[in-house]
Design a protein around this motif. Structure first.
Motif, PDB file in Angstrom:
ATOM      1  N   VAL A 391      83.496 -37.223  50.854  1.00  0.00           N
ATOM      2  CA  VAL A 391      82.274 -37.068  50.055  1.00  0.00           C
ATOM      3  C   VAL A 391      81.181 -36.411  50.875  1.00  0.00           C
ATOM      4  O   VAL A 391      80.512 -35.467  50.411  1.00  0.00           O
ATOM      5  CB  VAL A 391      81.799 -38.447  49.537  1.00  0.00           C
ATOM      6  N   ASP A 392      80.993 -36.855  52.106  1.00  0.00           N
ATOM      7  CA  ASP A 392      79.969 -36.271  52.973  1.00  0.00           C
ATOM      8  C   ASP A 392      80.273 -34.802  53.264  1.00  0.00           C
ATOM      9  O   ASP A 392      79.361 -33.964  53.300  1.00  0.00           O
ATOM     10  CB  ASP A 392      79.877 -37.052  54.284  1.00  0.00           C
ATOM     11  N   ALA A 393      81.562 -34.492  53.458  1.00  0.00           N
ATOM     12  CA  ALA A 393      81.944 -33.096  53.712  1.00  0.00           C
ATOM     13  C   ALA A 393      81.671 -32.227  52.489  1.00  0.00           C
ATOM     14  O   ALA A 393      81.175 -31.098  52.611  1.00  0.00           O
ATOM     15  CB  ALA A 393      83.417 -33.030  54.095  1.00  0.00           C
ATOM     16  N   ALA A 394      81.986 -32.754  51.294  1.00  0.00           N
ATOM     17  CA  ALA A 394      81.743 -31.989  50.065  1.00  0.00           C
ATOM     18  C   ALA A 394      80.249 -31.770  49.843  1.00  0.00           C
ATOM     19  O   ALA A 394      79.819 -30.679  49.431  1.00  0.00           O
ATOM     20  CB  ALA A 394      82.357 -32.713  48.874  1.00  0.00           C
ATOM     21  N   ILE A 395      79.422 -32.798  50.128  1.00  0.00           N
ATOM     22  CA  ILE A 395      77.976 -32.658  49.981  1.00  0.00           C
ATOM     23  C   ILE A 395      77.444 -31.609  50.948  1.00  0.00           C
ATOM     24  O   ILE A 395      76.576 -30.788  50.597  1.00  0.00           O
ATOM     25  CB  ILE A 395      77.284 -34.013  50.212  1.00  0.00           C
ATOM     26  N   LEU A 396      77.965 -31.614  52.167  1.00  0.00           N
ATOM     27  CA  LEU A 396      77.533 -30.638  53.169  1.00  0.00           C
ATOM     28  C   LEU A 396      77.884 -29.216  52.726  1.00  0.00           C
ATOM     29  O   LEU A 396      77.048 -28.299  52.837  1.00  0.00           O
ATOM     30  CB  LEU A 396      78.183 -30.957  54.514  1.00  0.00           C
ATOM     31  N   VAL A 397      79.096 -29.036  52.234  1.00  0.00           N
ATOM     32  CA  VAL A 397      79.508 -27.708  51.765  1.00  0.00           C
ATOM     33  C   VAL A 397      78.629 -27.252  50.601  1.00  0.00           C
ATOM     34  O   VAL A 397      78.188 -26.097  50.544  1.00  0.00           O
ATOM     35  CB  VAL A 397      80.994 -27.732  51.333  1.00  0.00           C
ATOM     36  N   THR A 399      75.560 -28.242  49.924  1.00  0.00           N
ATOM     37  CA  THR A 399      74.207 -27.981  50.425  1.00  0.00           C
ATOM     38  C   THR A 399      74.121 -26.601  51.069  1.00  0.00           C
ATOM     39  O   THR A 399      73.160 -25.850  50.843  1.00  0.00           O
ATOM     40  CB  THR A 399      73.799 -29.063  51.437  1.00  0.00           C
ATOM     41  N   ARG A 400      75.120 -26.274  51.872  1.00  0.00           N
ATOM     42  CA  ARG A 400      75.137 -24.952  52.506  1.00  0.00           C
ATOM     43  C   ARG A 400      75.258 -23.840  51.470  1.00  0.00           C
ATOM     44  O   ARG A 400      74.630 -22.787  51.593  1.00  0.00           O
ATOM     45  CB  ARG A 400      76.297 -24.875  53.499  1.00  0.00           C
ATOM     46  N   SER A 401      76.066 -24.075  50.438  1.00  0.00           N
ATOM     47  CA  SER A 401      76.227 -23.076  49.387  1.00  0.00           C
ATOM     48  C   SER A 401      74.918 -22.851  48.631  1.00  0.00           C
ATOM     49  O   SER A 401      74.539 -21.707  48.345  1.00  0.00           O
ATOM     50  CB  SER A 401      77.323 -23.528  48.418  1.00  0.00           C
ATOM     51  N   GLU A 402      74.209 -23.954  48.322  1.00  0.00           N
ATOM     52  CA  GLU A 402      72.934 -23.824  47.628  1.00  0.00           C
ATOM     53  C   GLU A 402      71.906 -23.118  48.501  1.00  0.00           C
ATOM     54  O   GLU A 402      71.108 -22.297  48.015  1.00  0.00           O
ATOM     55  CB  GLU A 402      72.416 -25.215  47.233  1.00  0.00           C
ATOM     56  N   ALA A 403      71.905 -23.422  49.809  1.00  0.00           N
ATOM     57  CA  ALA A 403      70.968 -22.769  50.716  1.00  0.00           C
ATOM     58  C   ALA A 403      71.244 -21.273  50.805  1.00  0.00           C
ATOM     59  O   ALA A 403      70.312 -20.451  50.809  1.00  0.00           O
ATOM     60  CB  ALA A 403      71.044 -23.415  52.102  1.00  0.00           C
ATOM     61  N   ALA A 404      72.535 -20.916  50.882  1.00  0.00           N
ATOM     62  CA  ALA A 404      72.891 -19.496  50.933  1.00  0.00           C
ATOM     63  C   ALA A 404      72.493 -18.772  49.656  1.00  0.00           C
ATOM     64  O   ALA A 404      72.010 -17.632  49.690  1.00  0.00           O
ATOM     65  CB  ALA A 404      74.394 -19.355  51.175  1.00  0.00           C
ATOM     66  N   LYS A 405      72.655 -19.445  48.518  1.00  0.00           N
ATOM     67  CA  LYS A 405      72.269 -18.836  47.235  1.00  0.00           C
ATOM     68  C   LYS A 405      70.766 -18.612  47.185  1.00  0.00           C
ATOM     69  O   LYS A 405      70.293 -17.560  46.728  1.00  0.00           O
ATOM     70  CB  LYS A 405      72.702 -19.757  46.095  1.00  0.00           C
ATOM     71  N   GLU A 406      69.979 -19.599  47.666  1.00  0.00           N
ATOM     72  CA  GLU A 406      68.523 -19.449  47.666  1.00  0.00           C
ATOM     73  C   GLU A 406      68.092 -18.317  48.588  1.00  0.00           C
ATOM     74  O   GLU A 406      67.147 -17.566  48.276  1.00  0.00           O
ATOM     75  CB  GLU A 406      67.870 -20.764  48.100  1.00  0.00           C
ATOM     76  N   ASN A 407      68.764 -18.167  49.725  1.00  0.00           N
ATOM     77  CA  ASN A 407      68.435 -17.066  50.647  1.00  0.00           C
ATOM     78  C   ASN A 407      68.712 -15.714  50.000  1.00  0.00           C
ATOM     79  O   ASN A 407      67.910 -14.776  50.163  1.00  0.00           O
ATOM     80  CB  ASN A 407      69.234 -17.209  51.931  1.00  0.00           C
ATOM     81  N   ARG A 408      69.835 -15.603  49.272  1.00  0.00           N
ATOM     82  CA  ARG A 408      70.147 -14.337  48.615  1.00  0.00           C
ATOM     83  C   ARG A 408      69.106 -14.010  47.543  1.00  0.00           C
ATOM     84  O   ARG A 408      68.687 -12.856  47.397  1.00  0.00           O
ATOM     85  CB  ARG A 408      71.544 -14.404  47.995  1.00  0.00           C
ATOM     86  N   VAL A 409      68.676 -15.039  46.796  1.00  0.00           N
ATOM     87  CA  VAL A 409      67.658 -14.825  45.761  1.00  0.00           C
ATOM     88  C   VAL A 409      66.340 -14.394  46.400  1.00  0.00           C
ATOM     89  O   VAL A 409      65.662 -13.472  45.917  1.00  0.00           O
ATOM     90  CB  VAL A 409      67.465 -16.107  44.924  1.00  0.00           C
ATOM     91  N   ALA A 410      65.974 -15.042  47.521  1.00  0.00           N
ATOM     92  CA  ALA A 410      64.722 -14.701  48.201  1.00  0.00           C
ATOM     93  C   ALA A 410      64.746 -13.273  48.735  1.00  0.00           C
ATOM     94  O   ALA A 410      63.760 -12.552  48.616  1.00  0.00           O
ATOM     95  CB  ALA A 410      64.479 -15.697  49.336  1.00  0.00           C
ATOM     96  N   LYS A 411      65.887 -12.861  49.273  1.00  0.00           N
ATOM     97  CA  LYS A 411      66.000 -11.487  49.786  1.00  0.00           C
ATOM     98  C   LYS A 411      65.927 -10.469  48.667  1.00  0.00           C
ATOM     99  O   LYS A 411      65.308  -9.408  48.816  1.00  0.00           O
ATOM    100  CB  LYS A 411      67.312 -11.347  50.557  1.00  0.00           C
ATOM    101  N   SER A 412      66.568 -10.796  47.519  1.00  0.00           N
ATOM    102  CA  SER A 412      66.546  -9.857  46.394  1.00  0.00           C
ATOM    103  C   SER A 412      65.137  -9.700  45.830  1.00  0.00           C
ATOM    104  O   SER A 412      64.738  -8.609  45.418  1.00  0.00           O
ATOM    105  CB  SER A 412      67.490 -10.328  45.302  1.00  0.00           C
ATOM    106  N   VAL A 413      64.369 -10.812  45.830  1.00  0.00           N
ATOM    107  CA  VAL A 413      62.990 -10.742  45.349  1.00  0.00           C
ATOM    108  C   VAL A 413      62.113  -9.951  46.303  1.00  0.00           C
ATOM    109  O   VAL A 413      61.258  -9.153  45.910  1.00  0.00           O
ATOM    110  CB  VAL A 413      62.421 -12.171  45.155  1.00  0.00           C
ATOM    111  N   ALA A 414      62.356 -10.190  47.619  1.00  0.00           N
ATOM    112  CA  ALA A 414      61.570  -9.474  48.631  1.00  0.00           C
ATOM    113  C   ALA A 414      61.893  -7.978  48.609  1.00  0.00           C
ATOM    114  O   ALA A 414      61.030  -7.148  48.837  1.00  0.00           O
ATOM    115  CB  ALA A 414      61.830 -10.061  49.998  1.00  0.00           C
TER     116      ALA A 414
END
Length: 414
Positions: A391-397, A399-414
Motif C-alpha cells: 500500500v505504501d509503495a502504491a501511494i508513493l508511485v 504521488t510521484r505520478s501526480e507530481a509529474a503530471k502537475e509539473n507537465r501542466v505547469a511547463k505547458s502553461v509557462a
C-alpha cells in the motif's frame, strides 16, 4: 401466497441489496466527503434502519389488523398449512362481490390477500377516512422520490466511472446515463421479465457476498492504518498473499519463491490440504522431538481424511439423502483445523490478523490458504514485509505520478 414465500422473498431481498452495494457504497462515499466515519455510520446505517423498523411496524401492523378483521367479518378461515386464503367466494379480480365484502370495503377494510399486490399498500390506509386520501398521495410521492433518487445515484456512479477520473463529470454525460438507464428499466418492466430479474439479482448477489465480506475486513484495516494503530503498523504479513494469483504470482513487493512453486503449492492445497497442515504444524513444533513429528503427522492425516470424506459424501448425495449435510459438517471441521494452523502461524511470525479473518479465509479460499501456509513454513517466513508495504509503495508511485503530471501542466502553461 405460496408456502415458500418467506424463504424466496428473504433470499431475494438480501441478494437485491447486496447487488446494489457497489454503486450505493460509491454514491454514499462520494456525498459524504468531509464527514467523519461516525457521522456516516449514524446517518447512513442507523437512521435508515430505525426508519425501516418504524415503517414496517406501522404498516405491517395495519395490514395484519385489516386482514384479520376482514377474515373474521367474512367468516373466512385461512389455510394455515399452505398460507393461503380462498378469495373466490367474496372477491372477483380484486373487486368485492358479496354484500358483506362490499360493506367492509365501504368502511375501508379488505382481505388484502385478495387484492392486486401493487395496490395493497394504498388500501391499507383506507380505514383512516378523510386522511386516507392525503396518506395515499404521500405514498405516491414517496414512491416517486425513491425511484428518482435511486436512478440518480445509479447514473451518478456510472457517470463517475466513465468520466476518466473527473470528480465533476459533464452534465450531458449524466443526462445520457439517466435516459439510457431509465429506458432499459422501462423496457425490462414492460417486457414482463420480473422473475428473470429476481433470478439475476440472486445469482449476482451470491458471489458478491464473498467480495463484500472481504471489503469489510479491508476497510477495517484501512481505518486502523489511518488512525495509526501500532499493532498493525508494527506487524508483518505472510510472505505470500491469498490473491497473488491475480497478479500472476508476481506482486509488487516480490515473492520468496518462483511462479512454478506458487502453482504447485496451490494445486497441492486443492488436492492435498493435509500437507499444508503437516508443514505448518511441523514448523511450529520442535523437529528434534519425535512427539512433535508425530503430532504434526496426525494433524495432517486428519485434515486429509476430512477432505476425502467431504468429497465422498458429496458424491453419495446422489443416492443417499442428507449425505451432503454430513459432508459440509466435515468440511467445517477441516476449516476449523486450517484456522487453528493459520492462527498459530500468525502468532509465530508476528503477522497481524484475527481468528475470524483466518476462519473466513479458510472457509472460502482454502486452496490458497494451504499454499500460503506451505510456502510460509518451507521458507520460514523469508521475505515477509511490513503489513502495508504494498500500500505504501502504491501511494508513493501515485504521488510521484501526480507530481509529474502537475509539473507537465505547469511547463505547458509557462
Amino acid at each position: 401466497t405460496s408456502k415458500s414465500f418467506m424463504d424466496w422473498w428473504t433470499i431475494f431481498y438480501w441478494a437485491w441489496w447486496i447487488s446494489w452495494a457497489p454503486f450505493v457504497g460509491f454514491f454514499v462515499a462520494k456525498i459524504s466527503k468531509g464527514r467523519t466515519v461516525r457521522e456516516l455510520i449514524l446517518g447512513g446505517f442507523f437512521a435508515p434502519t430505525l426508519f425501516a423498523i418504524l415503517w414496517f411496524s406501522v404498516f405491517g401492523g395495519l395490514a395484519i389488523k385489516m386482514e384479520r378483521i376482514a377474515e373474521l367479518a367474512l367468516q373466512e378461515r385461512p389455510d394455515w398449512e399452505h398460507a393461503a386464503v380462498d378469495c373466490s367466494e367474496h372477491y372477483s379480480g380484486g373487486v368485492p362481490i358479496t354484500p358483506n365484502a362490499k360493506k367492509l370495503a365501504a368502511e375501508g377494510y379488505y382481505m388484502l390477500t385478495c387484492l392486486p399486490k401493487d395496490t395493497q399498500i394504498y388500501h391499507v390506509v383506507e380505514p383512516y377516512g378523510l386522511v386516507s386520501g392525503f396518506l395515499q398521495v404521500m405514498l405516491y410521492v414517496g414512491l416517486i422520490i425513491y425511484f428518482v433518487t435511486s436512478s440518480d445515484s445509479g447514473s451518478y456512479v456510472d457517470d463517475l466511472q466513465s468520466s476518466s477520473g473527473l470528480s465533476e463529470p459533464p452534465i450531458p454525460q449524466k443526462v445520457f446515463w439517466c435516459v439510457t438507464e431509465g429506458a432499459v428499466a422501462t423496457g425490462l418492466v414492460a417486457s414482463g421479465v420480473e422473475k428473470a430479474l429476481r433470478a439475476i439479482s440472486i445469482v449476482m448477489g451470491l458471489p458478491f457476498t464473498i467480495v463484500l465480506c472481504h471489503l469489510v475486513l479491508a476497510l477495517y484495516r484501512a481505518l486502523k492504518k489511518e488512525v495509526g494503530d501500532a499493532d498493525i503498523l508494527e506487524s508483518k504479513r505472510f510472505n505470500t498473499q491469498l490473491l497473488d494469483i491475480f497478479e500472476g504470482f508476481k506482486p509488487m513487493s516480490g515473492s520468496p519463491v518462483p511462479v512454478s512453486k506458487h502453482l504447485k503449492a496451490v494445486v497441492t492445497g486443492l488436492l492435498c490440504p493435509g500437507y499444508a497442515v503437516y508443514a505448518s504444524m511441523h514448523r511450529m513444533h520442535p523437529t528434534s522431538k519425535d512427539c512433535g513429528m508425530r503430532e504434526s503427522l496426525v494433524y495432517g492425516v486428519l485434515a486429509q481424511l476430512l477432505y476425502i470424506a467431504w468429497i465422498v459424501l458429496m458424491i453419495c448425495e446422489v443416492k443417499f439423502e442428507y449425505a451432503s449435510s454430513i459432508a459440509w459438517l466435515l468440511y467445517l471441521f477441516k476449516t476449523i483445523l486450517l484456522t487453528y494452523c493459520r492462527t498459530a502461524m500468525r502468532n509465530k511470525y508476528n503477522i497481524w490478523g484475527c481468528t475470524l479473518d483466518d476462519m473466513w479465509a479458510c472457509l472460502v479460499w482454502y486452496p490458497f490458504v494451504c499454499a500460503q501456509l506451505q510456502i510460509q513454513a518451507e521458507t520460514d517466513g523469508e521475505g515477509a514485509q511490513a503489513y502495508f508495504a504494498d500500500v505504501d509503495a502504491a501511494i508513493l508511485v501515485n504521488t510521484r505520478s501526480e507530481a509529474a503530471k502537475e509539473n507537465r501542466v505547469a511547463k505547458s502553461v509557462a
